[in-house]
Scaffold this motif. Structure first.
Motif, PDB file in Angstrom:
ATOM      1  N   LEU A   1       0.811  -1.212   0.000  1.00 42.71           N
ATOM      2  CA  LEU A   1       0.000   0.000   0.000  1.00 42.71           C
ATOM      3  C   LEU A   1       0.844   1.261   0.000  1.00 42.71           C
ATOM      4  O   LEU A   1       0.671   2.137  -0.854  1.00 42.71           O
ATOM      5  N   TRP A   2       1.777   1.388   0.943  1.00 42.80           N
ATOM      6  CA  TRP A   2       2.490   2.655   1.094  1.00 42.80           C
ATOM      7  C   TRP A   2       3.429   2.968  -0.058  1.00 42.80           C
ATOM      8  O   TRP A   2       3.454   4.112  -0.534  1.00 42.80           O
ATOM      9  N   PRO A   3       4.227   2.012  -0.562  1.00 41.44           N
ATOM     10  CA  PRO A   3       5.022   2.333  -1.758  1.00 41.44           C
ATOM     11  C   PRO A   3       4.163   2.674  -2.969  1.00 41.44           C
ATOM     12  O   PRO A   3       4.493   3.584  -3.743  1.00 41.44           O
ATOM     13  N   ALA A   4       3.036   1.959  -3.138  1.00 43.83           N
ATOM     14  CA  ALA A   4       2.141   2.264  -4.256  1.00 43.83           C
ATOM     15  C   ALA A   4       1.500   3.634  -4.079  1.00 43.83           C
ATOM     16  O   ALA A   4       1.354   4.401  -5.041  1.00 43.83           O
ATOM     17  N   LEU A   5       1.125   3.965  -2.849  1.00 47.03           N
ATOM     18  CA  LEU A   5       0.529   5.278  -2.588  1.00 47.03           C
ATOM     19  C   LEU A   5       1.526   6.392  -2.909  1.00 47.03           C
ATOM     20  O   LEU A   5       1.163   7.414  -3.512  1.00 47.03           O
ATOM     21  N   ALA A   6       2.784   6.208  -2.504  1.00 42.28           N
ATOM     22  CA  ALA A   6       3.801   7.222  -2.787  1.00 42.28           C
ATOM     23  C   ALA A   6       4.021   7.387  -4.286  1.00 42.28           C
ATOM     24  O   ALA A   6       4.202   8.509  -4.786  1.00 42.28           O
ATOM     25  N   ALA A   7       3.984   6.286  -5.030  1.00 35.77           N
ATOM     26  CA  ALA A   7       4.171   6.362  -6.475  1.00 35.77           C
ATOM     27  C   ALA A   7       3.019   7.102  -7.148  1.00 35.77           C
ATOM     28  O   ALA A   7       3.229   7.949  -8.026  1.00 35.77           O
ATOM     29  N   VAL A   8       1.784   6.789  -6.749  1.00 29.46           N
ATOM     30  CA  VAL A   8       0.617   7.491  -7.314  1.00 29.46           C
ATOM     31  C   VAL A   8       0.650   8.962  -6.941  1.00 29.46           C
ATOM     32  O   VAL A   8       0.340   9.833  -7.764  1.00 29.46           O
ATOM     33  N   TYR A   9       1.044   9.263  -5.718  1.00 28.84           N
ATOM     34  CA  TYR A   9       1.122  10.662  -5.266  1.00 28.84           C
ATOM     35  C   TYR A   9       2.119  11.451  -6.116  1.00 28.84           C
ATOM     36  O   TYR A   9       1.819  12.560  -6.573  1.00 28.84           O
TER      37      TYR A   9
ATOM     38  N   THR B   1      -5.185  -2.214 -14.394  1.00 26.39           N
ATOM     39  CA  THR B   1      -4.172  -3.157 -14.867  1.00 26.39           C
ATOM     40  C   THR B   1      -2.900  -3.114 -14.048  1.00 26.39           C
ATOM     41  O   THR B   1      -2.056  -4.002 -14.179  1.00 26.39           O
ATOM     42  N   LEU B   2      -2.729  -2.107 -13.224  1.00 24.52           N
ATOM     43  CA  LEU B   2      -1.524  -1.982 -12.413  1.00 24.52           C
ATOM     44  C   LEU B   2      -1.672  -2.790 -11.119  1.00 24.52           C
ATOM     45  O   LEU B   2      -2.763  -2.853 -10.556  1.00 24.52           O
ATOM     46  N   PRO B   3      -0.592  -3.395 -10.659  1.00 29.99           N
ATOM     47  CA  PRO B   3      -0.678  -4.191  -9.417  1.00 29.99           C
ATOM     48  C   PRO B   3      -0.617  -3.312  -8.176  1.00 29.99           C
ATOM     49  O   PRO B   3       0.247  -3.456  -7.311  1.00 29.99           O
ATOM     50  N   VAL B   4      -1.537  -2.366  -8.078  1.00 30.49           N
ATOM     51  CA  VAL B   4      -1.576  -1.459  -6.925  1.00 30.49           C
ATOM     52  C   VAL B   4      -2.930  -1.589  -6.242  1.00 30.49           C
ATOM     53  O   VAL B   4      -3.947  -1.799  -6.909  1.00 30.49           O
ATOM     54  N   PRO B   5      -2.975  -1.483  -4.937  1.00 33.56           N
ATOM     55  CA  PRO B   5      -4.261  -1.555  -4.235  1.00 33.56           C
ATOM     56  C   PRO B   5      -5.158  -0.375  -4.612  1.00 33.56           C
ATOM     57  O   PRO B   5      -4.669   0.729  -4.862  1.00 33.56           O
ATOM     58  N   PRO B   6      -6.460  -0.583  -4.646  1.00 35.11           N
ATOM     59  CA  PRO B   6      -7.379   0.535  -4.948  1.00 35.11           C
ATOM     60  C   PRO B   6      -7.231   1.701  -3.981  1.00 35.11           C
ATOM     61  O   PRO B   6      -7.361   2.861  -4.365  1.00 35.11           O
TER      62      PRO B   6
ATOM     63  N   LEU C   1      -6.111   7.350  -2.307  1.00 31.40           N
ATOM     64  CA  LEU C   1      -5.372   8.144  -1.334  1.00 31.40           C
ATOM     65  C   LEU C   1      -4.268   8.962  -1.991  1.00 31.40           C
ATOM     66  O   LEU C   1      -4.020  10.110  -1.604  1.00 31.40           O
ATOM     67  N   GLY C   2      -3.598   8.387  -2.996  1.00 36.05           N
ATOM     68  CA  GLY C   2      -2.534   9.123  -3.680  1.00 36.05           C
ATOM     69  C   GLY C   2      -3.065  10.341  -4.406  1.00 36.05           C
ATOM     70  O   GLY C   2      -2.496  11.436  -4.319  1.00 36.05           O
ATOM     71  N   ALA C   3      -4.169  10.173  -5.134  1.00 43.18           N
ATOM     72  CA  ALA C   3      -4.772  11.312  -5.842  1.00 43.18           C
ATOM     73  C   ALA C   3      -5.299  12.347  -4.864  1.00 43.18           C
ATOM     74  O   ALA C   3      -5.138  13.557  -5.059  1.00 43.18           O
TER      75      ALA C   3
END
Length: 283
Positions: free
Chosen positions: A42-50, A127-132, A137-139
Motif C-alpha cells: 500500500l504505502w510504496p504504491a501510494l507514494a508512487a501514485v502521489y 491493470t496496475l498491481p496497486v491496491p485501490p 489516497l494518492g490522488a
C-alpha cells in the motif's frame, strides 16, 4: 547413451516419468503466475501514485492556486464591509481559508475522477498491481497538497484584514490535511459514483458552493435547519477548529475534538471513495 540432468527435460519427460501432461501444464501455469511478481504494497504504491499525480498537475498548479486564493480573498474583502470583528470575523477568515481546500480537494477532484471514469482511465489503473486504496489516497493527497500555499496566504491576509492574531496559525498544519482528507474523499466518491462526467462536475460545484455558504457565513446568522446542514458538511469541523484559535483564549479541548471529528469523517469518506473506485473499476 548420453546422460541428461532431469532439470533440463520438459515437465512431461522427466526421468521419473511420474508427471502427466496435465501436471506439467499446471506447473507451467504456476510458474507463469509467479513470474508476474507480488502485488505492490500500500504505502510504496501510494507514494508512487502521489508523485505521478503531483507531476502531472504541476503545470496547472500556479493558475489553480491563484484562482482558489483570489476567490477566497475576494470573499473576505466583500465581507469586510458587513462584518466588523469578533466571532463573525473569525468565522469569515476560517471559512474562507478552508474554502481553498474545498475548491481543490472537493470540486476539482470530483471532476478529475468523473472524467477518468468516462474516458476509461480507470482501466489503466486497474491493470496496475496497486491496491485501490493507493489510487484514491494518492490522488487525494496530491490534490490536497496544492492547497497548502493558498490556504496559508488566505489565512494571513484575512487575519491582517480583520485584525486577528497570527499566533496560532500553526494549527493549519493539522487543519489542512484533515479537512483536505475529508473533502478529497467526498470529492473522489462523487466523481466515481456519478454516472456521467457532467454530473460529477455539477456535484463538485454544489459541494464547493455548500462549503462557501455554510462555511464562510457566520453560523449565528443562519436559520436553525441550515445550521443542522452545516454540521453535516465535513469541512465545518476544520473551520470551527481554525476559528477558535483566533480567539484570545482558545479552548484547546474543543479544538482537538473538532479535529478528531474531522479526522473521523476523513477516514469514512476515503473508505467510501475506495469502495466507489472498486465498484467503478469492475464495470
Amino acid at each position: 547413451m548420453s546422460v541428461v540432468p532431469a532439470e533440463v527435460l520438459p515437465g512431461a519427460a522427466r526421468a521419473d516419468g511420474s508427471r502427466s501432461g496435465q501436471g506439467a501444464d499446471t506447473e507451467d501455469g504456476a510458474r507463469a503466475v509467479a513470474a508476474l511478481g507480488p502485488r505492490a504494497r500500500l504505502w510504496p504504491a501510494l507514494a508512487a501514485v502521489y508523485r505521478a499525480q503531483l507531476s502531472r498537475a504541476r503545470v496547472a498548479r500556479i493558475p489553480l492556486l491563484f484562482v482558489a486564493t483570489f476567490q477566497s480573498i475576494g470573499i473576505m474583502v466583500l465581507m469586510r464591509g458587513v462584518v466588523d470583528g469578533g466571532g463573525e470575523a473569525r468565522a469569515v477568515v476560517a471559512g474562507s481559508s478552508v474554502l481553498v481546500v474545498a475548491f481543490v480537494a472537493l470540486n476539482l477532484l470530483a471532476q478529475y475522477f468523473g472524467q477518468l471514469r468516462a474516458s476509461g482511465g480507470l482501466d489503466h489503473y486497474a491493470t496496475l498491481p496497486v491496491p485501490p486504496a493507493a489510487v484514491v489516497l494518492g490522488a487525494a493527497a496530491a490534490y490536497a497538497s496544492f492547497t497548502v500555499p493558498g490556504t496559508l496566504v488566505t489565512a494571513v491576509v484575512g487575519s491582517v484584514l480583520f485584525q486577528l492574531p497570527l499566533t496560532h496559525l500553526w494549527i493549519l498544519v493539522a487543519v489542512i490535511p484533515l479537512a483536505g482528507a475529508a473533502l478529497a474523499g467526498l470529492g473522489a466518491a462523487l466523481g466515481l459514483l456519478a454516472p456521467r462526467p457532467e454530473l460529477a462536475t455539477l456535484l463538485g460545484q454544489l459541494g464547493m458552493s455548500a462549503a462557501l455558504l455554510l462555511g464562510v457565513l457566520p453560523p449565528d446568522r443562519l436559520p436553525v435547519f441550515v445550521q443542522w446542514a452545516r454540521d453535516l458538511l465535513p469541512s465545518t469541523y476544520g473551520v470551527e477548529a481554525l476559528g477558535l484559535t483566533f480567539g484570545p483564549d482558545p479552548d484547546w479541548g474543543v479544538v482537538l475534538l473538532d479535529l478528531a471529528v474531522c479526522a473521523g469523517v476523513g477516514v469514512a469518506s476515503l473508505a467510501v471513495a475506495t469502495w466507489a473506485y472498486r465498484r467503478a473499476a469492475v464495470r
